[in-house]
Design a protein around this motif. Structure first.
Motif, PDB file in Angstrom:
ATOM      1  N   THR A  27       2.762  -8.394  -3.939  1.00 46.17           N
ATOM      2  CA  THR A  27       2.507  -7.607  -5.129  1.00 46.17           C
ATOM      3  C   THR A  27       2.331  -6.151  -4.750  1.00 46.17           C
ATOM      4  O   THR A  27       1.789  -5.821  -3.701  1.00 46.17           O
ATOM      5  CB  THR A  27       1.258  -8.117  -5.873  1.00 46.17           C
ATOM      6  N   VAL A  28       2.809  -5.314  -5.607  1.00 48.34           N
ATOM      7  CA  VAL A  28       2.703  -3.881  -5.418  1.00 48.34           C
ATOM      8  C   VAL A  28       1.876  -3.367  -6.578  1.00 48.34           C
ATOM      9  O   VAL A  28       2.175  -3.650  -7.727  1.00 48.34           O
ATOM     10  CB  VAL A  28       4.102  -3.219  -5.417  1.00 48.34           C
ATOM     11  N   ASP A  29       0.836  -2.615  -6.257  1.00 43.64           N
ATOM     12  CA  ASP A  29       0.006  -2.105  -7.335  1.00 43.64           C
ATOM     13  C   ASP A  29       0.142  -0.593  -7.477  1.00 43.64           C
ATOM     14  O   ASP A  29       0.701   0.085  -6.625  1.00 43.64           O
ATOM     15  CB  ASP A  29      -1.456  -2.525  -7.161  1.00 43.64           C
ATOM     16  N   ASP A  30      -0.387  -0.112  -8.581  1.00 42.22           N
ATOM     17  CA  ASP A  30      -0.301   1.317  -8.884  1.00 42.22           C
ATOM     18  C   ASP A  30      -1.009   2.179  -7.841  1.00 42.22           C
ATOM     19  O   ASP A  30      -0.641   3.325  -7.632  1.00 42.22           O
ATOM     20  CB  ASP A  30      -0.899   1.602 -10.260  1.00 42.22           C
ATOM     21  N   LYS A  31      -2.015   1.628  -7.190  1.00 49.43           N
ATOM     22  CA  LYS A  31      -2.789   2.393  -6.219  1.00 49.43           C
ATOM     23  C   LYS A  31      -1.906   2.924  -5.090  1.00 49.43           C
ATOM     24  O   LYS A  31      -2.079   4.062  -4.655  1.00 49.43           O
ATOM     25  CB  LYS A  31      -3.923   1.547  -5.651  1.00 49.43           C
ATOM     26  N   LEU A  32      -0.963   2.115  -4.649  1.00 52.55           N
ATOM     27  CA  LEU A  32      -0.055   2.575  -3.585  1.00 52.55           C
ATOM     28  C   LEU A  32       0.698   3.827  -4.020  1.00 52.55           C
ATOM     29  O   LEU A  32       0.808   4.785  -3.258  1.00 52.55           O
ATOM     30  CB  LEU A  32       0.951   1.480  -3.236  1.00 52.55           C
ATOM     31  N   ILE A  33       1.199   3.809  -5.224  1.00 57.66           N
ATOM     32  CA  ILE A  33       1.982   4.953  -5.702  1.00 57.66           C
ATOM     33  C   ILE A  33       1.078   6.167  -5.903  1.00 57.66           C
ATOM     34  O   ILE A  33       1.462   7.297  -5.588  1.00 57.66           O
ATOM     35  CB  ILE A  33       2.762   4.584  -6.970  1.00 57.66           C
ATOM     36  N   LYS A  34      -0.138   5.942  -6.368  1.00 53.83           N
ATOM     37  CA  LYS A  34      -1.094   7.051  -6.511  1.00 53.83           C
ATOM     38  C   LYS A  34      -1.434   7.650  -5.147  1.00 53.83           C
ATOM     39  O   LYS A  34      -1.568   8.865  -5.011  1.00 53.83           O
ATOM     40  CB  LYS A  34      -2.351   6.573  -7.226  1.00 53.83           C
ATOM     41  N   ASP A  35      -1.560   6.787  -4.130  1.00 56.66           N
ATOM     42  CA  ASP A  35      -1.827   7.272  -2.776  1.00 56.66           C
ATOM     43  C   ASP A  35      -0.631   8.055  -2.230  1.00 56.66           C
ATOM     44  O   ASP A  35      -0.806   9.060  -1.538  1.00 56.66           O
ATOM     45  CB  ASP A  35      -2.179   6.118  -1.843  1.00 56.66           C
ATOM     46  N   ILE A  36       0.566   7.610  -2.555  1.00 54.25           N
ATOM     47  CA  ILE A  36       1.768   8.338  -2.136  1.00 54.25           C
ATOM     48  C   ILE A  36       1.782   9.712  -2.790  1.00 54.25           C
ATOM     49  O   ILE A  36       2.115  10.720  -2.158  1.00 54.25           O
ATOM     50  CB  ILE A  36       3.046   7.542  -2.475  1.00 54.25           C
ATOM     51  N   ALA A  37       1.374   9.768  -4.056  1.00 56.00           N
ATOM     52  CA  ALA A  37       1.314  11.044  -4.778  1.00 56.00           C
ATOM     53  C   ALA A  37       0.354  12.020  -4.101  1.00 56.00           C
ATOM     54  O   ALA A  37       0.549  13.238  -4.163  1.00 56.00           O
ATOM     55  CB  ALA A  37       0.901  10.814  -6.225  1.00 56.00           C
ATOM     56  N   LYS A  38      -0.661  11.491  -3.432  1.00 53.68           N
ATOM     57  CA  LYS A  38      -1.629  12.325  -2.702  1.00 53.68           C
ATOM     58  C   LYS A  38      -1.120  12.695  -1.310  1.00 53.68           C
ATOM     59  O   LYS A  38      -1.809  13.355  -0.550  1.00 53.68           O
ATOM     60  CB  LYS A  38      -2.965  11.594  -2.584  1.00 53.68           C
ATOM     61  N   GLY A  39       0.089  12.204  -0.967  1.00 54.16           N
ATOM     62  CA  GLY A  39       0.697  12.558   0.314  1.00 54.16           C
ATOM     63  C   GLY A  39       0.493  11.535   1.422  1.00 54.16           C
ATOM     64  O   GLY A  39       0.796  11.832   2.580  1.00 54.16           O
ATOM     65  N   SER A  40       0.032  10.350   1.103  1.00 55.74           N
ATOM     66  CA  SER A  40      -0.226   9.341   2.126  1.00 55.74           C
ATOM     67  C   SER A  40       1.077   8.717   2.631  1.00 55.74           C
ATOM     68  O   SER A  40       1.746   7.977   1.916  1.00 55.74           O
ATOM     69  CB  SER A  40      -1.133   8.236   1.572  1.00 55.74           C
ATOM     70  N   MET A  41       1.397   9.018   3.882  1.00 53.18           N
ATOM     71  CA  MET A  41       2.573   8.419   4.510  1.00 53.18           C
ATOM     72  C   MET A  41       2.314   6.941   4.808  1.00 53.18           C
ATOM     73  O   MET A  41       3.236   6.135   4.809  1.00 53.18           O
ATOM     74  CB  MET A  41       2.938   9.159   5.792  1.00 53.18           C
ATOM     75  N   GLU A  42       1.064   6.589   5.044  1.00 52.06           N
ATOM     76  CA  GLU A  42       0.719   5.191   5.290  1.00 52.06           C
ATOM     77  C   GLU A  42       0.997   4.349   4.035  1.00 52.06           C
ATOM     78  O   GLU A  42       1.519   3.239   4.132  1.00 52.06           O
ATOM     79  CB  GLU A  42      -0.751   5.071   5.682  1.00 52.06           C
ATOM     80  N   ALA A  43       0.675   4.897   2.872  1.00 48.66           N
ATOM     81  CA  ALA A  43       0.940   4.189   1.611  1.00 48.66           C
ATOM     82  C   ALA A  43       2.446   4.042   1.401  1.00 48.66           C
ATOM     83  O   ALA A  43       2.912   2.991   0.958  1.00 48.66           O
ATOM     84  CB  ALA A  43       0.300   4.918   0.435  1.00 48.66           C
ATOM     85  N   HIS A  50       4.701   3.908   3.749  1.00 46.86           N
ATOM     86  CA  HIS A  50       5.132   2.896   4.719  1.00 46.86           C
ATOM     87  C   HIS A  50       4.797   1.489   4.214  1.00 46.86           C
ATOM     88  O   HIS A  50       5.634   0.580   4.293  1.00 46.86           O
ATOM     89  CB  HIS A  50       4.478   3.148   6.080  1.00 46.86           C
ATOM     90  N   THR A  51       3.606   1.308   3.674  1.00 45.97           N
ATOM     91  CA  THR A  51       3.195   0.006   3.135  1.00 45.97           C
ATOM     92  C   THR A  51       4.094  -0.403   1.977  1.00 45.97           C
ATOM     93  O   THR A  51       4.549  -1.543   1.905  1.00 45.97           O
ATOM     94  CB  THR A  51       1.720   0.048   2.677  1.00 45.97           C
ATOM     95  N   LEU A  52       4.359   0.545   1.077  1.00 46.19           N
ATOM     96  CA  LEU A  52       5.245   0.261  -0.058  1.00 46.19           C
ATOM     97  C   LEU A  52       6.635  -0.125   0.441  1.00 46.19           C
ATOM     98  O   LEU A  52       7.230  -1.091  -0.043  1.00 46.19           O
ATOM     99  CB  LEU A  52       5.339   1.468  -0.990  1.00 46.19           C
ATOM    100  N   TYR A  53       7.133   0.614   1.414  1.00 44.10           N
ATOM    101  CA  TYR A  53       8.444   0.309   1.984  1.00 44.10           C
ATOM    102  C   TYR A  53       8.463  -1.100   2.575  1.00 44.10           C
ATOM    103  O   TYR A  53       9.382  -1.881   2.300  1.00 44.10           O
ATOM    104  CB  TYR A  53       8.825   1.343   3.044  1.00 44.10           C
ATOM    105  N   GLU A  54       7.463  -1.435   3.359  1.00 40.94           N
ATOM    106  CA  GLU A  54       7.406  -2.754   3.992  1.00 40.94           C
ATOM    107  C   GLU A  54       7.362  -3.871   2.960  1.00 40.94           C
ATOM    108  O   GLU A  54       7.954  -4.925   3.160  1.00 40.94           O
ATOM    109  CB  GLU A  54       6.204  -2.860   4.939  1.00 40.94           C
ATOM    110  N   LYS A  55       6.679  -3.648   1.857  1.00 39.56           N
ATOM    111  CA  LYS A  55       6.551  -4.681   0.834  1.00 39.56           C
ATOM    112  C   LYS A  55       7.792  -4.811  -0.045  1.00 39.56           C
ATOM    113  O   LYS A  55       8.029  -5.869  -0.614  1.00 39.56           O
ATOM    114  CB  LYS A  55       5.351  -4.389  -0.075  1.00 39.56           C
TER     115      LYS A  55
END
Length: 190
Positions: free
Chosen positions: A17-33, A35-40
């Motif tokens: 499952t992919v949640d909105d939090k990942l995308i919000k973290d990406i919006a803040k510039g998180s490369m880790e988020a 990467h996690t989104l990509y992996e999922k």
């Protein structure tokens, strides 16, 4: 006898499952988020792009473009608890742009068959060839629904949302597609 669905699902993993939090973290510039989104999601996005373009190179380009766009536009994402629908919309738009670009160049060549990479988990080469041939006999909608379900592991509800179809239509198309595949495979002696 080759059990088509079992063989396809052997190579799939249930999508996380992919949640909105990942995308919000990406919006803040998180490369880790990112990467996690990509992996999922990369396998599902690639399969979706491949089901539209039927070309591995185009699908790979669409995959890259999609994640670049996600990184660039994450701040514009509006939370509807449907991040995968948003991601697939981006991928679909890139696939449509690929087709438009080809038409502009007036070099719209016949698209290649499904690549064997998508069925690389099928060890027997003859079974892989028959499976690829059978999938290539499907129309675009059938192929998309089948691959999103069996290879990417998306649930029928997720596919319905993604393709903007009623769930009963997705279910009936999927069931007809499976029967069509089974009939073809039986005719080929599998």
């Amino acid at each position: 006898m080759l059990n088509f669905v079992a063989v396809l699902e052997e190579g799939s993993k249930t999508s996380s499952t992919v949640d909105d939090k990942l995308i919000k973290d990406i919006a803040k510039g998180s490369m880790e988020a990112l990467h996690t989104l990509y992996e999922k999601t990369h396998k599902s996005v690639y399969t979706f792009a491949l089901s539209i373009t039927k070309n591995t190179h185009d699908a790979e380009d669409i995959l890259q473009d999609t994640f670049l766009k996600i990184y660039q536009k994450a701040a514009d994402y509006t939370s509807y608890d449907k991040p995968m629908a948003w991601i697939f919309t981006i991928a679909r738009n890139f696939a449509l742009m690929k087709f438009r670009d080809r038409k502009k160049e007036d070099s719209m060549e016949e698209v290649s068959d499904m690549p064997e990479a998508i069925f690389s988990f099928v060890e027997d080469v003859s079974e892989r060839i028959v499976l690829e041939t059978a999938v290539n006999k499907l129309d675009e909608n059938e192929r998309t629904i089948l691959l999103l379900h069996a290879v990417s592991g998306l649930k029928n509800r997720e596919i319905a949302e993604l393709l903007d179809m009623p769930i009963n239509k997705v279910l009936s198309k999927y069931n007809r597609t499976i029967k069509k595949m089974q009939k073809y495979l039986e005719e080929e002696g599998f």
